[in-house]
Write a protein that holds these residues in place. Structure first.
Motif, short mmCIF file in Angstrom:
data_model
loop_
_atom_site.label_atom_id
_atom_site.label_comp_id
_atom_site.label_asym_id
_atom_site.label_seq_id
_atom_site.Cartn_x
_atom_site.Cartn_y
_atom_site.Cartn_z
N MET A 1 0.83 -1.21 0.00
CA MET A 1 0.00 0.00 0.00
C MET A 1 0.86 1.26 0.00
N LEU A 2 1.91 1.29 0.89
CA LEU A 2 2.75 2.47 0.98
C LEU A 2 3.50 2.73 -0.32
N ILE A 3 3.96 1.63 -0.98
CA ILE A 3 4.67 1.77 -2.25
C ILE A 3 3.76 2.40 -3.31
N GLY A 4 2.52 1.93 -3.34
CA GLY A 4 1.55 2.47 -4.30
C GLY A 4 1.28 3.94 -4.07
N ILE A 5 1.15 4.33 -2.80
CA ILE A 5 0.91 5.74 -2.47
C ILE A 5 2.09 6.60 -2.88
N TRP A 6 3.30 6.10 -2.59
CA TRP A 6 4.49 6.87 -2.95
C TRP A 6 4.63 6.99 -4.47
N ASP A 7 4.35 5.93 -5.19
CA ASP A 7 4.41 5.98 -6.66
C ASP A 7 3.41 6.99 -7.20
N GLU A 8 2.24 7.03 -6.60
CA GLU A 8 1.22 7.99 -7.03
C GLU A 8 1.68 9.41 -6.75
N LEU A 10 4.77 10.41 -6.66
CA LEU A 10 5.82 10.73 -7.64
C LEU A 10 5.21 11.19 -8.96
N SER A 11 4.12 10.55 -9.35
CA SER A 11 3.45 10.95 -10.60
C SER A 11 2.91 12.37 -10.50
N ILE A 12 2.30 12.69 -9.35
CA ILE A 12 1.77 14.04 -9.14
C ILE A 12 2.91 15.06 -9.10
N ALA A 13 3.98 14.71 -8.39
CA ALA A 13 5.13 15.62 -8.25
C ALA A 13 5.77 15.88 -9.61
N ARG A 14 5.78 14.86 -10.46
CA ARG A 14 6.37 15.02 -11.79
C ARG A 14 5.61 16.08 -12.59
N GLU A 15 4.28 16.08 -12.42
CA GLU A 15 3.45 17.06 -13.13
C GLU A 15 3.64 18.47 -12.56
N GLU A 16 3.76 18.57 -11.24
CA GLU A 16 3.81 19.88 -10.60
C GLU A 16 5.22 20.47 -10.54
N ALA A 17 6.20 19.63 -10.18
CA ALA A 17 7.56 20.14 -9.97
C ALA A 17 8.50 19.82 -11.12
N GLY A 18 8.10 18.88 -11.98
CA GLY A 18 8.95 18.53 -13.11
C GLY A 18 9.73 17.24 -12.89
N SER A 19 10.10 16.60 -13.98
CA SER A 19 10.79 15.31 -13.91
C SER A 19 12.15 15.44 -13.25
N GLN A 63 3.29 17.55 1.91
CA GLN A 63 2.16 17.54 2.85
C GLN A 63 0.83 17.64 2.11
N LEU A 64 0.79 18.51 1.10
CA LEU A 64 -0.44 18.71 0.36
C LEU A 64 -0.89 17.44 -0.36
N HIS A 65 0.01 16.84 -1.15
CA HIS A 65 -0.40 15.73 -1.99
C HIS A 65 -0.41 14.39 -1.27
N LEU A 66 0.50 14.18 -0.32
CA LEU A 66 0.42 12.96 0.48
C LEU A 66 -0.83 13.00 1.35
N GLY A 67 -1.18 14.21 1.81
CA GLY A 67 -2.39 14.35 2.61
C GLY A 67 -3.63 13.96 1.80
N ARG A 68 -3.69 14.39 0.55
CA ARG A 68 -4.83 14.04 -0.31
C ARG A 68 -4.87 12.54 -0.56
N LEU A 69 -3.70 11.95 -0.80
CA LEU A 69 -3.65 10.51 -1.07
C LEU A 69 -4.02 9.69 0.16
N LEU A 70 -3.67 10.21 1.35
CA LEU A 70 -3.95 9.49 2.59
C LEU A 70 -5.26 9.95 3.24
N ASN A 71 -5.93 10.91 2.57
CA ASN A 71 -7.24 11.40 3.01
C ASN A 71 -7.17 12.09 4.38
N VAL A 72 -6.11 12.88 4.58
CA VAL A 72 -5.99 13.68 5.80
C VAL A 72 -5.55 15.08 5.38
#
Length: 466
Positions: A1-8, A10-19, A63-72
């Motif tokens: 589960m944690l690996i999947g959240i972290w991979d997700e 990374l995908s969001i971060a790639r869009e926002e902060a760049g590869s 904090q922003l995007h991990l919070g959304r993924l973890l629903n907090v």
């Protein structure tokens, strides 16, 4: 589960902060634990340097995007040690050298198990033995660069240090760099010569950060006698890489080691380069290479044919040289196509055959590859979507603008012969992996969305048919 959240994430971060940010920093980190009761995300970094950089620059994004993924709402981010405190202390002291490179004489006395001597070998020098001064065709367009390269090869570290050669893509800069390396290795068997593309330097530096091998990275470069950096413009907008390179430059220069650069841009015109590094790039001899004359092109073609064990007449060489070809690499490619076609069809190499091979390109292909430029594409995209070139080059990551920027990258790759790097630089200094991701994304969306595919085909037809 944690690996999947972290991979997700990374995908969001790639869009926002760049590869580049993801590859350099976030991929070095792992998500080790999630405390749902106290709302704490536990992360593990390979060393103190990575930990501090992320804390200072990207905690709010995490904090922003991990919070959304973890629903907090805005979880706390805590870094845990990867090793015992003593080992972490050693790693920290080693990694700090990335921003404070020691002088060469002082480094030599630094003792640590992380330092590994890099032995000198042909494979590790990355020198191409086929690029020599003897097979480099000299003309008015490159005579100064050639003379300077020869002088440096004869007296490394004494004349023209550093040597900076600039000019358009495919005009022979890389050939000269390898020729210098080959000449020095021939004259001095024990010389430690390293040819490195700027891209490879950046990736090596990123790897050193991620895997806590900064000392090994530093030791490798301070041991070099001759450092040849190709396409140095690609360290633009990479602050930490420039910092590391700045100290490597100083250590080598102070030790009277030879440094040679190539670039497609004059040093003063390079954007995204720290001023103190820019001043060092142009502190020696700066020389350029122009597009060769028809006479020099003919000489290049005749030499290339000779090396390929083929014979071409003056008429054939003049026909190929007179075509609208933008660099020597394309010039040689045209010759290779003619020789290959003759060989495969078992025909003699004649002027008629050369015309048949090189003039059969359709008008549309010729127009798309030779006349369409980035400015034309961005003009038509602006007409369709309402965004200016400044918008596309900006750091604004608004979802709609980001999508239009990806369309621009897709069309630029499809309708020009420019590289991913060229496209990324034109669109605000983005790296080639960001451009590749954009192209893949648009290709997939066009396969699923016929409306988008039709719209892009309409834009393409307008650009090519203008």
């Amino acid at each position: 589960m944690l690996i999947g959240i972290w991979d997700e994430f990374l995908s969001i971060a790639r869009e926002e902060a760049g590869s580049r940010v993801v590859e350099t920093w976030f991929k070095a980190v792992s998500l080790t634990k999630w405390d749902a009761i106290d709302k704490i995300v536990y992360l593990q970094a390979p060393n103190q340097f990575v930990k501090d950089w992320i804390k200072n620059n990207y905690v709010s994004l995490m904090q922003l995007h991990l919070g959304r993924l973890l629903n907090v709402d805005m979880p706390k981010v805590v870094f845990v040690d990867a090793q015992a405190s003593q080992e972490a202390s050693v790693a920290c002291s080693q990694i700090k050298t990335v921003t404070t490179f020691l002088p060469a004489t002082q480094i030599a006395h630094t003792k640590t198990t992380a330092i590994v001597k890099v032995p000198s070998s042909k494979n590790q020098s990355h020198i191409n033995n086929n690029y020599l001064f003897s097979n480099y065709i000299v003309g008015p367009s490159n005579s100064l660069a050639y003379a300077a390269a020869q002088a440096v090869a004869e007296n490394p570290g004494k004349l023209y240090n550093p040597l900076f050669i600039y000019g358009g893509s495919g005009l022979g800069k890389t050939h000269l760099l390898h020729a210098i390396g080959n000449e020095i290795k021939t004259c001095s068997k024990n010389a430690r010569v390293l040819y490195q593309t700027a891209d490879r330097f950046v990736n090596e530096f990123i790897s050193a950060i991620r895997f806590d091998k900064i000392h090994k990275f530093q030791e490798k470069y301070k041991d070099i006698d001759v450092l040849l950096i190709d396409d140095v413009q690609f360290i633009s907008n990479k602050e930490q890489t420039q910092e590391a390179f700045f100290h490597i430059f100083n250590a080598l220069y102070d030790a009277h080691k030879q440094i040679i650069f190539s670039s497609d841009t004059f040093p003063q015109d390079m954007e995204g380069i720290a001023e103190r590094l820019r001043s060092r790039l142009c502190s020696g001899l700066v020389t350029d290479i122009h597009m060769p004359s028809v006479e020099t092109k003919i000489a290049i073609l005749k030499k290339k044919a000779e090396l390929s064990h083929a014979m071409i007449s003056d008429d054939i060489a003049h026909f190929i040289a007179s075509r609208a070809i933008t660099n020597i690499r394309e010039l040689e490619g045209a010759l290779v196509r003619v020789i290959a076609f003759a060989s495969l069809t078992k025909q003699p190499v004649t002027l008629e055959l050369a015309r048949k091979v090189l003039l059969r390109t359709s008008y549309q292909e010729f127009t798309a590859k030779r006349i369409v430029d980035f400015a034309t594409i961005t003009k038509h995209i602006g007409k369709q979507y309402g965004y200016t070139l400044s918008d596309l080059q900006s750091k604004n990551r608004n979802k709609e603008l980001a999508f239009v920027r990806q369309i621009a990258m897709f069309l630029m790759k499809k309708l020009t012969d420019k590289s991913l790097r060229d496209i990324g630089i034109y669109l605000g200094g983005r790296d080639h992996s960001t451009v590749m991701h954009a192209i893949d994304k648009i290709e997939k969306q066009c396969a699923d969305d016929l409306s988008l595919a039709s719209r892009l085909k309409h834009i393409e037809d307008e650009i090519v048919g203008q």
